[in-house]
Scaffold this motif. Structure first.
Motif, PDB file in Angstrom:
ATOM      1  N   GLY A  13       0.835  -1.205   0.000  1.00  0.00           N
ATOM      2  CA  GLY A  13       0.000   0.000   0.000  1.00  0.00           C
ATOM      3  C   GLY A  13       0.864   1.247   0.000  1.00  0.00           C
ATOM      4  N   ARG A  16      -0.127   5.422  -1.928  1.00  0.00           N
ATOM      5  CA  ARG A  16      -0.867   6.611  -1.452  1.00  0.00           C
ATOM      6  C   ARG A  16      -0.688   6.750   0.052  1.00  0.00           C
ATOM      7  NH1 ARG A  16      -6.543   6.225  -1.387  1.00  0.00           N
ATOM      8  NH2 ARG A  16      -6.634   4.016  -1.926  1.00  0.00           N
ATOM      9  N   GLY A  17      -1.050   7.911   0.573  1.00  0.00           N
ATOM     10  CA  GLY A  17      -1.202   8.098   2.013  1.00  0.00           C
ATOM     11  C   GLY A  17       0.051   7.814   2.832  1.00  0.00           C
ATOM     12  N   ASP A  64      -3.215  -7.900  -4.348  1.00  0.00           N
ATOM     13  CA  ASP A  64      -4.232  -7.731  -3.310  1.00  0.00           C
ATOM     14  C   ASP A  64      -3.769  -8.428  -2.031  1.00  0.00           C
ATOM     15  OD1 ASP A  64      -6.471  -7.772  -1.680  1.00  0.00           O
ATOM     16  OD2 ASP A  64      -7.865  -8.187  -3.311  1.00  0.00           O
ATOM     17  N   SER A  65      -3.580  -7.645  -0.985  1.00  0.00           N
ATOM     18  CA  SER A  65      -3.083  -8.205   0.284  1.00  0.00           C
ATOM     19  C   SER A  65      -4.033  -9.229   0.892  1.00  0.00           C
ATOM     20  CB  SER A  65      -2.867  -7.080   1.307  1.00  0.00           C
ATOM     21  OG  SER A  65      -1.798  -6.276   0.936  1.00  0.00           O
ATOM     22  N   GLY A  93      -4.059  -1.354   4.162  1.00  0.00           N
ATOM     23  CA  GLY A  93      -5.179  -1.589   5.063  1.00  0.00           C
ATOM     24  C   GLY A  93      -6.426  -0.901   4.554  1.00  0.00           C
ATOM     25  N   VAL A 114      -7.744  -8.277   4.780  1.00  0.00           N
ATOM     26  CA  VAL A 114      -6.729  -7.279   4.383  1.00  0.00           C
ATOM     27  C   VAL A 114      -5.881  -6.892   5.592  1.00  0.00           C
ATOM     28  CG1 VAL A 114      -6.310  -5.002   3.384  1.00  0.00           C
ATOM     29  CG2 VAL A 114      -8.274  -6.345   2.604  1.00  0.00           C
ATOM     30  N   SER A 141      -3.227   0.707  14.641  1.00  0.00           N
ATOM     31  CA  SER A 141      -3.912   2.005  14.621  1.00  0.00           C
ATOM     32  C   SER A 141      -4.195   2.407  16.054  1.00  0.00           C
ATOM     33  CB  SER A 141      -5.240   1.877  13.871  1.00  0.00           C
ATOM     34  OG  SER A 141      -6.059   2.996  14.109  1.00  0.00           O
ATOM     35  N   LYS A 158      -6.988  -4.506  13.866  1.00  0.00           N
ATOM     36  CA  LYS A 158      -5.697  -3.857  14.136  1.00  0.00           C
ATOM     37  C   LYS A 158      -5.111  -4.326  15.471  1.00  0.00           C
ATOM     38  CE  LYS A 158      -5.237  -1.185  10.522  1.00  0.00           C
ATOM     39  NZ  LYS A 158      -4.043  -1.219   9.662  1.00  0.00           N
ATOM     40  N   PRO A 184      -0.654   4.562  14.302  1.00  0.00           N
ATOM     41  CA  PRO A 184      -0.823   5.999  14.040  1.00  0.00           C
ATOM     42  C   PRO A 184      -2.141   6.522  14.602  1.00  0.00           C
ATOM     43  CG  PRO A 184      -0.291   4.800  12.004  1.00  0.00           C
ATOM     44  CD  PRO A 184      -0.648   3.784  13.054  1.00  0.00           C
ATOM     45  N   GLY A 186      -4.830   9.981  13.972  1.00  0.00           N
ATOM     46  CA  GLY A 186      -5.459  10.490  12.746  1.00  0.00           C
ATOM     47  C   GLY A 186      -4.448  11.181  11.840  1.00  0.00           C
ATOM     48  N   THR A 189      -5.040  11.478   5.396  1.00  0.00           N
ATOM     49  CA  THR A 189      -4.949  10.763   4.110  1.00  0.00           C
ATOM     50  C   THR A 189      -6.354  10.604   3.522  1.00  0.00           C
ATOM     51  OG1 THR A 189      -5.295   8.630   5.163  1.00  0.00           O
ATOM     52  CG2 THR A 189      -3.010   9.403   4.996  1.00  0.00           C
ATOM     53  N   MET A 191      -8.008   7.908   3.345  1.00  0.00           N
ATOM     54  CA  MET A 191      -8.775   7.060   4.263  1.00  0.00           C
ATOM     55  C   MET A 191      -9.407   7.883   5.377  1.00  0.00           C
ATOM     56  SD  MET A 191      -7.419   3.945   6.709  1.00  0.00           S
ATOM     57  CE  MET A 191      -7.188   2.727   5.435  1.00  0.00           C
ATOM     58  N   ALA A 192      -8.612   8.736   5.996  1.00  0.00           N
ATOM     59  CA  ALA A 192      -9.118   9.520   7.130  1.00  0.00           C
ATOM     60  C   ALA A 192     -10.176  10.516   6.660  1.00  0.00           C
ATOM     61  CB  ALA A 192      -7.968  10.239   7.819  1.00  0.00           C
TER      62      ALA A 192
HETATM   63  N1  LIG Z   1      -4.997   7.572   7.990  1.00  0.00           N
HETATM   64  C1  LIG Z   1      -5.098   7.350   9.277  1.00  0.00           C
HETATM   65  O1  LIG Z   1      -5.547   8.211  10.039  1.00  0.00           O
HETATM   66  C2  LIG Z   1      -4.657   6.020   9.858  1.00  0.00           C
HETATM   67  C3  LIG Z   1      -4.611   5.900  11.251  1.00  0.00           C
HETATM   68  C4  LIG Z   1      -4.208   4.693  11.820  1.00  0.00           C
HETATM   69  C5  LIG Z   1      -3.838   3.635  11.002  1.00  0.00           C
HETATM   70  N2  LIG Z   1      -3.896   3.777   9.653  1.00  0.00           N
HETATM   71  C6  LIG Z   1      -3.484   2.613   8.840  1.00  0.00           C
HETATM   72  O2  LIG Z   1      -2.403   3.008   8.022  1.00  0.00           O
HETATM   73  C7  LIG Z   1      -2.426   2.280   6.798  1.00  0.00           C
HETATM   74  C8  LIG Z   1      -2.423   3.270   5.632  1.00  0.00           C
HETATM   75  O3  LIG Z   1      -3.578   4.102   5.753  1.00  0.00           O
HETATM   76  P1  LIG Z   1      -3.818   5.349   4.776  1.00  0.00           P
HETATM   77  O4  LIG Z   1      -4.628   6.312   5.555  1.00  0.00           O
HETATM   78  O5  LIG Z   1      -2.558   5.769   4.149  1.00  0.00           O
HETATM   79  O6  LIG Z   1      -4.793   4.648   3.702  1.00  0.00           O
HETATM   80  P2  LIG Z   1      -5.169   5.096   2.205  1.00  0.00           P
HETATM   81  O7  LIG Z   1      -4.890   6.530   2.005  1.00  0.00           O
HETATM   82  O8  LIG Z   1      -6.558   4.587   1.999  1.00  0.00           O
HETATM   83  O9  LIG Z   1      -4.148   4.224   1.313  1.00  0.00           O
HETATM   84  C9  LIG Z   1      -4.279   2.825   1.350  1.00  0.00           C
HETATM   85  C10 LIG Z   1      -3.161   2.165   0.571  1.00  0.00           C
HETATM   86  O10 LIG Z   1      -3.310   0.740   0.721  1.00  0.00           O
HETATM   87  C11 LIG Z   1      -3.550   0.150  -0.546  1.00  0.00           C
HETATM   88  N3  LIG Z   1      -4.498  -0.962  -0.372  1.00  0.00           N
HETATM   89  C12 LIG Z   1      -5.771  -0.913   0.079  1.00  0.00           C
HETATM   90  N4  LIG Z   1      -6.308  -2.150   0.073  1.00  0.00           N
HETATM   91  C13 LIG Z   1      -5.355  -2.989  -0.407  1.00  0.00           C
HETATM   92  C14 LIG Z   1      -5.299  -4.378  -0.672  1.00  0.00           C
HETATM   93  N5  LIG Z   1      -6.359  -5.176  -0.478  1.00  0.00           N
HETATM   94  N6  LIG Z   1      -4.153  -4.899  -1.170  1.00  0.00           N
HETATM   95  C15 LIG Z   1      -3.071  -4.110  -1.402  1.00  0.00           C
HETATM   96  N7  LIG Z   1      -3.063  -2.787  -1.183  1.00  0.00           N
HETATM   97  C16 LIG Z   1      -4.193  -2.232  -0.689  1.00  0.00           C
HETATM   98  C17 LIG Z   1      -4.092   1.254  -1.433  1.00  0.00           C
HETATM   99  O11 LIG Z   1      -3.878   0.926  -2.802  1.00  0.00           O
HETATM  100  P3  LIG Z   1      -4.790   1.615  -3.988  1.00  0.00           P
HETATM  101  O12 LIG Z   1      -4.289   3.027  -4.120  1.00  0.00           O
HETATM  102  O13 LIG Z   1      -4.530   0.779  -5.186  1.00  0.00           O
HETATM  103  O14 LIG Z   1      -6.192   1.569  -3.516  1.00  0.00           O
HETATM  104  C18 LIG Z   1      -3.233   2.418  -0.923  1.00  0.00           C
HETATM  105  O15 LIG Z   1      -1.937   2.337  -1.460  1.00  0.00           O
HETATM  106  C19 LIG Z   1      -3.678   1.399   6.853  1.00  0.00           C
HETATM  107  O16 LIG Z   1      -3.325   0.103   7.273  1.00  0.00           O
HETATM  108  C20 LIG Z   1      -4.538   2.093   7.901  1.00  0.00           C
HETATM  109  O17 LIG Z   1      -5.437   1.196   8.511  1.00  0.00           O
HETATM  110  C21 LIG Z   1      -4.303   4.933   9.058  1.00  0.00           C
END
Ligand SMILES: NC(=O)c1ccc[n+]([C@@H]2O[C@H](COP(=O)([O-])OP(=O)(O)OC[C@H]3O[C@@H](n4cnc5c(N)ncnc54)[C@H](OP(=O)(O)O)[C@@H]3O)[C@@H](O)[C@H]2O)c1
Length: 254
Positions: A13, A16-17, A64-65, A93, A114, A141, A158, A184, A186, A189, A191-192
């Motif tokens: 992943g 992005r993000g 796909d994870s 995730g 995932v 998370s 998580k 992490p 918030g 990204t 997702m958030a």
């Molecule tokens: N953002 C937050 O506030 C936050 C807080 C705590 C934890 N997290 C965790 O941090 C991680 C990254 O979050 P993020 O906010 O950066 O998310 P994001 O912006 O939604 O980016 C998700 C990334 O994961 C990839 N992905 C999603 N589903 C997948 C799958 N089935 N197989 C392979 N790749 C996959 C996406 O690929 P595509 O671009 O191809 O869709 C993208 O590269 C996640 O595990 C999330 O749960 C995030």
């Protein structure tokens, strides 16, 4: 800044993000990069171009994870391209909100496939190729320890990762490989942002700024770079004595 020259890193992943931020930071430290994605190829290609600005090699692989066979394919592709693997950042995730009544079996299974199973099996595949000094960082998370309305399934997926790293550290320690998780808070990204309304629903009548001020002593949401700089340390040689831990990088959330 850690020196990762000569190391090969896989960030799942990483297109992005937070994953993108980590991939860029590791590239800045000199590592060669592989990133995975599942849907957005354009975004992955854009990230590859940005990584290459640091004059390191970079490849993107669609995998796909949630499919163990694709996770195996992913790691094999990385090893075929680079001849080895030193660093795994298991970051891919998905977020999920639903109440107890609404949650269907397929929702539960998809989130765990995932966020939990995918992380376990990418670790299993990666360590086959890691030598002493290998580094693994998984993604938990703040939600694993901070409850929100309609968030039980995601939070549990998580929390399981934190237990996985604690236990796997025992197996990997004698092999000279460390494994940790990051939790992490918030981070701004896609997702958030897509789920802001769901998070706000735990605090009826409050504005986002007020919730941030209430919950986050540091007074702001995080950036991918806030997370990435810490991960760059965790995967460095200097972090050899840190394993089995979950690191909260969240501006002090309480
Ligand atoms: N953002 C937050 O506030 C936050 C807080 C705590 C934890 N997290 C965790 O941090 C991680 C990254 O979050 P993020 O906010 O950066 O998310 P994001 O912006 O939604 O980016 C998700 C990334 O994961 C990839 N992905 C999603 N589903 C997948 C799958 N089935 N197989 C392979 N790749 C996959 C996406 O690929 P595509 O671009 O191809 O869709 C993208 O590269 C996640 O595990 C999330 O749960 C995030």
């Amino acid at each position: 800044m850690s020196n990762l020259s000569g190391k090969v890193a896989l960030v799942t992943g990483g297109s992005r993000g937070i994953g993108q931020g980590i991939a860029l930071e590791l590239a800045k430290s000199g590592a060669s990069l592989a990133i995975s994605y599942v849907a957005h190829q354009d975004q992955a290609e854009e990230t590859i171009n940005r990584i290459k600005e640091y004059k390191v090699d970079a490849i993107a692989i669609k995998a796909d994870s949630s499919e163990v066979s694709q996770v195996e394919y992913l790691v094999n592709q990385v090893v075929q391209h680079y001849g080895g693997l030193d660093i795994l950042v298991s970051n891919a995730g998905i977020e999920h909100f639903s109440s107890l009544d609404e949650t269907r079996q397929q929702d539960f299974d998809r989130v765990f496939a995932v966020n939990t199973r995918g992380q376990f099996f990418v670790v299993q595949q990666a360590v086959k190729h890691m030598k002493r000094g290998g580094r693994i960082v998984c993604s938990s998370s703040m939600s694993a320890s901070t409850p929100f309305a309609r968030h039980a399934v995601y939070a549990a997926s998580k929390a399981a990762v934190e237990v996985l790293v604690k236990n796997l550290a025992i197996e990997l320690g004698p092999r000279g490989i460390t494994i940790n998780a990051i939790a992490p808070g918030g981070v701004g990204t896609d997702m958030a942002m897509e789920n802001t309304r769901e998070y706000l629903s735990s605090y009826p009548g409050m504005a986002l700024e007020d919730i941030i001020n209430l919950m986050i002593p540091a007074g702001r949401l995080g950036t991918p770079q806030d997370i990435a700089q810490f991960v760059a340390f965790l995967v460095s040689d200097e972090a050899e004595w840190i394993t089995g831990q979950t690191m909260h990088i969240d501006g002090g959330v309480h």
